[in-house]
Structure formats: structure tokens, C-alpha cells
Design a protein around this motif. Structure first.
Motif, PDB file in Angstrom:
ATOM      1  N   UNK A   1      49.398 -35.833  15.454  1.00 17.20           N
ATOM      2  CA  UNK A   1      50.670 -35.594  16.122  1.00 17.20           C
ATOM      3  C   UNK A   1      50.753 -34.156  16.574  1.00 17.20           C
ATOM      4  N   UNK A   2      51.543 -33.895  17.626  1.00 18.38           N
ATOM      5  CA  UNK A   2      51.622 -32.550  18.185  1.00 18.38           C
ATOM      6  C   UNK A   2      53.074 -32.178  18.462  1.00 18.38           C
ATOM      7  N   UNK A   3      53.314 -30.873  18.512  1.00 17.29           N
ATOM      8  CA  UNK A   3      54.631 -30.390  18.891  1.00 17.29           C
ATOM      9  C   UNK A   3      55.557 -30.181  17.711  1.00 17.29           C
ATOM     10  N   UNK A   4      56.794 -29.802  18.017  1.00 19.86           N
ATOM     11  CA  UNK A   4      57.783 -29.476  16.986  1.00 19.86           C
ATOM     12  C   UNK A   4      58.698 -30.645  16.644  1.00 19.86           C
ATOM     13  N   UNK A   5      58.651 -31.713  17.415  1.00 21.13           N
ATOM     14  CA  UNK A   5      59.565 -32.830  17.170  1.00 21.13           C
ATOM     15  C   UNK A   5      58.940 -33.959  16.375  1.00 21.13           C
TER      16      UNK A   5
ATOM     17  N   UNK B   1      39.472 -22.428  -1.184  1.00 22.43           N
ATOM     18  CA  UNK B   1      38.475 -23.488  -0.975  1.00 22.43           C
ATOM     19  C   UNK B   1      38.554 -23.970   0.471  1.00 22.43           C
ATOM     20  N   UNK B   2      37.431 -23.973   1.214  1.00 23.84           N
ATOM     21  CA  UNK B   2      37.440 -24.453   2.596  1.00 23.84           C
ATOM     22  C   UNK B   2      37.910 -25.908   2.678  1.00 23.84           C
ATOM     23  N   UNK B   3      38.824 -26.162   3.608  1.00 21.26           N
ATOM     24  CA  UNK B   3      39.426 -27.490   3.759  1.00 21.26           C
ATOM     25  C   UNK B   3      38.969 -28.115   5.072  1.00 21.26           C
ATOM     26  N   UNK B   4      38.599 -29.384   4.999  1.00 15.40           N
ATOM     27  CA  UNK B   4      38.386 -30.190   6.207  1.00 15.40           C
ATOM     28  C   UNK B   4      39.531 -31.189   6.269  1.00 15.40           C
ATOM     29  N   UNK B   5      40.393 -31.031   7.261  1.00  7.84           N
ATOM     30  CA  UNK B   5      41.531 -31.937   7.423  1.00  7.84           C
ATOM     31  C   UNK B   5      41.282 -32.857   8.603  1.00  7.84           C
ATOM     32  N   UNK B   6      41.182 -34.142   8.344  1.00  9.45           N
ATOM     33  CA  UNK B   6      41.059 -35.141   9.404  1.00  9.45           C
ATOM     34  C   UNK B   6      42.444 -35.700   9.695  1.00  9.45           C
ATOM     35  N   UNK B   7      42.881 -35.543  10.933  1.00  8.19           N
ATOM     36  CA  UNK B   7      44.179 -36.082  11.341  1.00  8.19           C
ATOM     37  C   UNK B   7      43.949 -37.362  12.134  1.00  8.19           C
TER      38      UNK B   7
ATOM     39  N   UNK C   1      40.827 -33.864  14.797  1.00 12.43           N
ATOM     40  CA  UNK C   1      41.641 -34.972  15.270  1.00 12.43           C
ATOM     41  C   UNK C   1      40.742 -36.173  15.538  1.00 12.43           C
ATOM     42  N   UNK C   2      41.100 -37.325  14.977  1.00 13.34           N
ATOM     43  CA  UNK C   2      40.263 -38.511  15.137  1.00 13.34           C
ATOM     44  C   UNK C   2      41.091 -39.697  15.636  1.00 13.34           C
ATOM     45  N   UNK C   3      40.525 -40.408  16.580  1.00 18.35           N
ATOM     46  CA  UNK C   3      41.138 -41.615  17.127  1.00 18.35           C
ATOM     47  C   UNK C   3      40.067 -42.425  17.819  1.00 18.35           C
TER      48      UNK C   3
ATOM     49  N   UNK D   1      56.859 -43.604  15.130  1.00 15.52           N
ATOM     50  CA  UNK D   1      56.430 -44.267  16.356  1.00 15.52           C
ATOM     51  C   UNK D   1      56.948 -43.578  17.609  1.00 15.52           C
ATOM     52  N   UNK D   2      57.924 -42.694  17.464  1.00 22.87           N
ATOM     53  CA  UNK D   2      58.426 -41.980  18.641  1.00 22.87           C
ATOM     54  C   UNK D   2      57.483 -40.855  19.042  1.00 22.87           C
ATOM     55  N   UNK D   3      56.554 -40.496  18.148  1.00 24.12           N
ATOM     56  CA  UNK D   3      55.625 -39.399  18.429  1.00 24.12           C
ATOM     57  C   UNK D   3      54.322 -39.934  19.004  1.00 24.12           C
ATOM     58  N   UNK D   4      53.878 -39.344  20.092  1.00 22.27           N
ATOM     59  CA  UNK D   4      52.593 -39.719  20.669  1.00 22.27           C
ATOM     60  C   UNK D   4      51.480 -39.254  19.746  1.00 22.27           C
ATOM     61  N   UNK D   5      50.589 -40.158  19.369  1.00 25.23           N
ATOM     62  CA  UNK D   5      49.474 -39.817  18.481  1.00 25.23           C
ATOM     63  C   UNK D   5      48.172 -40.040  19.249  1.00 25.23           C
ATOM     64  N   UNK D   6      47.812 -39.031  20.026  1.00 30.16           N
ATOM     65  CA  UNK D   6      46.641 -39.071  20.887  1.00 30.16           C
ATOM     66  C   UNK D   6      45.819 -37.806  20.654  1.00 30.16           C
TER      67      UNK D   6
END
Length: 504
Positions: free
Chosen positions: A121-125, A145-151, A213-215, A273-278
Motif C-alpha cells: 500500500x502507498x500514501x498517507x490514506x 538486525x537487518x530486516x527484509x520486509x516483504x509487502x 513489494x511483491x505481487x 479494499x479502498x487502498x490500491x495495492x499495486x
């Protein structure tokens, strides 16, 4: 993250091993040669897993820093796969505290890599759910500790909350009114691709300290996703009518009525669901290149299996050759750790009778069902059903059976076919009559003292709304047919055994 010693594997702690992703990730890590320690708040939930004897178990409550530290000792990497979105209280505050505890505890334990699965997700909303998931990632990254974050965007697989919500909405409602979020774009990804990426990050040092970011390869609106599901599932095209008056609160209540998801879980999902997840950043694809599954294949894999976990387990124990729709043992298939609201809807009529006859006699009585012997009562109902089946193009009752008492896997019995057979223990017949779904008639025989217990189960996996209506209309007839069938099979078994009918 290459190992400093011999071999390619590293020691890994999976916090949340009883969860949806965690329970599927553990066998993937083992397959790649890693040593796995499973962290769970209730370790007993891991008993009975096929990989239980290949892992270490540690009690880990993310609210208890000492438990996290003790479990992480000696581990090279830690996966954090838990969140508190359960409808009870403030999940944001609980996740915030858990992230702080994990961050500090793994640092004290000398862990070299922390892997976290968050939300895209992106943005402030952003919705509270997505905002919290990304806040957890930021808190973890504040430590040494180095973090790998998969979104990840929507994860497709049996048992995932988003997929189960999609499945039930589309299957139950041929016409649906939806909020404006139906036009929001998303980028669904297969659970098997998520698991592959989660494991591969350990082998690529460049993924440390990054947000990835993964999709999947397809970007589509939720309306398009619903119509694609309907097409893959063999349902009619759905009529979707967006309306502006459905708030997230009203939508979550409505979803709570139509689907088995708890309202407390449905609400934060609906709000998201209102947030674009691309995906906007292609770093993950550059560092972890792989061919991701397209959405139609993802949905097909998620649906190509027996919908009921208990049926699947019985099938595995019975042997034989699975049909095309039989259970898959991949990541898309049901797992014991999945929540009770996951998986396809299966309607069940279950009857149990005890008899003084031995199991062999009971199974002989069961094996003689159908053909000239019929179904032990209400023969006119069965014959009427056979006639109706022939009228709509089905096989009816004309096939009968090859032998009056002997059966083999794959043989027809009237409008059934033998799907599973285990002498003196199990017989399962799969319906080949024309029905809006998939139906089974199953008999299980178990020793019970000097006699036996017969479990008779009629199961139906409905297809769409009409399938559910079909089962409900037939329920009064089932209440007449199935109890008598079970009782008379028990009496027939006692006759075969040469014993009196014990008062029935």
C-alpha cells in the motif's frame, strides 16, 4: 544468507508457525535444508504435523520478550509471521508492542537477519490494517538486525482471509451490491510464490535491510477479480452493482452474514479494499527473479482439490488414484493450521449407529448397497431421483452394479462411482448424477468392543447459490432417508453375522 559452516542450511526461527503462512513456510524451509525452530504461543497446536519430528519447538508469546530471546538463541534468522488482527481490542497497539519486543529480543540473541511479511500500500490514506502492518516493519527496522520486509498484495490460497471472502461472496451471490471499492486495483499473488520469495531472501544478501513489494503479474480491479473467479469456478457471470452508501462498517456486517469470516476480521479487511495495492518498486523482481503465476492459474490451483479437509485426509488414508478434483498437497491445499472458517462450504448429514455385528459383517452389508438391493428404504424416492436425473441428461439408476456384493475403486454403482475403498473400514461413493455441486456418500466402520460402529456421511459441496438451495430443499427428505438407511444397514450386518437385531 550463506551459512558459515558446512552445508547450505541455516538455523531459522519461525514465529507464528501455527498460522496460515507459518504452517506452510516450515516445510518449504526444511525442503531447502534449513534447520527450523518453530515458535508458537500454544506449541501443542503443532502436534500431528507431518514435519513435527524434523523441527524444534519453542513456546513464544510475542508479548513476552524473554520467551522470544530464548527461542532466538543460536538462530541465524527469524521470521515474524504473526499479527493481532482478530477483532479483539486494538490490534494496532498490540502489534506495535510485539514488534518492539521482537526487535530488541532478536538483537540480544545475536540473530543476523529478521524477515517480516507485511502489507502492500502507498500514501498517507492507508486503512488501519495496512498502516499497522507497515508500522511494524518500520519498528523492526529501527533495531540493529537487518530486516527484509516483504509487502504483499492479496494472497491467494485456500485459507487466506482475502481469498475466502472472495470465494464466498462470488459463490453465494449471483447479484451483489458493492461499495465503490469494487473499482480499486489490486495485484493478487499466489501463496506458493509468497513462500518461495520468503525462503529465497535468505540466499540473497542484497535483500537485507530492504522493503520488497511483491505481487503477481496481473493488475485488475476487485470487480474483475470477482468475475475471473466466477469464470474459473464454472459459475455464471456475476451482476455487480456499485452503490455509494455502503460504508466499511455496513459492508463488514453484510460480509459477516454472507461469508463465514468473523465480522471483527472482515471489517479491517474491507477497510483496506479502498487502498490500491499495486507494486510500484520492482526491486523484488530484480533481486529475486522468478516467473510468478498468473491470476487464472492461481485461482485454478486454489480450487483444484477436495473442498473439505476431513474428506481429503480420509482419501489419503484410503489410497487409490485421486480424481482430477482430489486433494492437492501443495501450499494451496487446506492445512490443519487453517482457521475453522476457511475452505469450501461442505454440507453434511452424518448418522452413527452401533451394532453387535463385527466390522467385517458391517462392511459386507455396506458393500451391497445399490443395484437390486437398493438403499434400504424409500425405494420410490431413489427411483424418482433416478428418473429426474435421466430427464436432465444424467446416468440415472440404469447402470446398477457389476456384482451384488463385491466392489473395486472406479466401479459404477447406479449413479455413484467408488472413489475410495479400504476393506472392512471405508467405502466412499462419489455422485455422478446431475447436481449443482459435488456429492459423496461415505461409510466408515470402526471396531466397538465386541461389535462395530458405523458412521454414514452424506456430503455435498455446493456450487453457487443454487447448490445451497438444492441441499436445503432436500434436507427434509434426507431426514427420512438417511437415518433408516443407517439403521437397516446395521440390522443387515447383524443378520449376516447370524445374530439377533438387538432391539431395532
Amino acid at each position: 544468507m550463506p551459512d558459515d559452516g558446512e552445508g547450505d542450511g541455516v538455523r531459522v526461527l519461525v514465529i507464528g508457525a501455527t498460522g496460515y503462512i507459518g504452517g506452510r513456510l516450515v516445510p518449504e524451509l526444511l525442503e531447502r535444508g534449513h534447520e527450523v525452530r518453530c515458535g508458537a504461543r500454544t506449541p501443542a497446536k503443532l502436534d500431528g504435523r507431518p514435519w513435527r519430528d524434523r523441527v524444534e519447538i519453542a513456546r513464544v508469546d510475542v508479548a513476552e520478550p524473554d520467551e522470544i530471546r530464548a527461542a532466538a538463541e543460536g538462530c541465524d534468522a527469524v521470521y515474524l509471521l504473526v499479527h493481532s488482527m482478530d477483532g479483539a481490542g486494538s490490534f494496532e497497539q498490540r502489534d506495535r508492542e510485539a514488534a518492539t519486543n521482537v526487535r530488541d529480543a532478536v538483537a540480544d540473541a545475536g540473530v543476523r537477519r529478521l524477515v517480516y511479511l507485511g502489507g502492500l500500500g502507498h500514501g498517507t490514506g492507508l486503512s488501519p490494517h495496512l498502516r499497522s502492518r507497515q508500522e511494524v516493519g518500520r519498528i523492526l527496522a529501527e533495531g540493529p538486525v537487518p530486516v527484509t520486509e516483504l509487502r504483499a498484495a492479496i494472497i491467494i490460497g485456500s485459507g487466506s482471509a482475502s481469498f475466502e471472502m472472495l470465494r464466498h461472496l462470488v459463490e453465494v451471490l449471483p447479484v451483489m451490491t458493492t461499495p465503490r471499492w469494487v473499482e480499486t486495483r489490486c495485484q493478487p499473488i499466489a501463496v506458493r510464490d509468497v513462500l518461495a520469495l520468503l525462503t529465497e531472501v535468505l540466499d540473497v544478501e542484497e535483500t537485507a535491510g530492504r522493503v520488497l513489494e511483491i505481487g503477481g503479474p496481473d493488475v485488475l480491479t476487485y470487480r474483475e477479480l470477482m468475475q475471473t473467479y466466477a469464470e474459473v469456478a464454472g459459475l455464471r457471470r456475476r451482476v455487480i452493482l456499485p452503490v455509494p452508501v455502503l460504508t466499511p462498517s455496513l459492508s463488514s456486517l453484510w460480509i459477516g452474514l454472507v461469508t463465514p469470516l468473523p465480522t471483527g476480521l472482515a471489517r479491517p479487511l474491507v477497510e483496506s479494499l479502498v487502498n490500491e495495492v499495486v507494486v510500484r518498486d520492482d526491486t523484488a523482481q530484480r533481486l529475486l527473479p522468478r516467473q510468478l503465476l498468473p491470476i487464472r492459474e492461481v485461482l485454478r490451483l486454489a480450487l483444484e482439490r477436495v473442498q473439505d479437509l476431513e474428506v481429503a485426509t480420509t482419501w489419503a488414508g484410503a489410497g487409490g488414484t485421486p480424481s482430477r478434483s482430489a486433494v492437492r498437497h501443495g501450499p494451496e491445499a487446506p492445512q490443519p493450521e487453517d482457521p475453522d472458517w476457511s475452505g469450501g462450504t461442505v454440507m453434511t448429514d452424518e448418522r452413527r449407529v452401533r451394532t453387535t455385528a463385527p466390522p467385517a459383517a458391517v462392511f459386507q452389508a455396506v458393500s451391497g448397497i445399490g443395484g437390486h438391493r437398493g438403499y434400504h428404504g424409500f425405494r420410490w424416492m431413489w427411483e424418482t431421483r433416478g428418473v429426474l436425473d435421466k430427464v436432465v441428461g444424467g446416468v440415472g439408476l440404469r447402470r446398477g452394479r457389476r456384482h451384488p456384493v463385491e466392489l473395486a475403486i472406479g466401479e459404477p454403482v447406479d449413479f455413484w462411482r467408488v472413489e475410495a475403498l479400504l476393506p472392512d473400514r471405508l467405502l466412499r461413493l462419489r455422485a455422478e448424477m446431475k447436481v449443482p455441486g459435488t456429492a459423496w456418500l461415505e461409510f466408515r466402520v470402526e471396531p466397538d468392543g465386541t461389535g462395530a460402529c458405523l458412521d454414514q456421511l452424506a456430503r455435498f459441496h455446493p456450487r453457487g447459490l443454487f447448490g445451497r438451495l438444492y441441499w436445503w430443499v432436500l434436507t427434509p427428505f434426507h431426514a427420512l432417508i438417511f437415518p433408516r438407511m443407517a439403521r437397516r444397514l446395521a440390522a443387515e450386518a447383524e443378520r449376516i453375522a447370524g445374530e439377533p437385531a438387538s432391539g431395532r
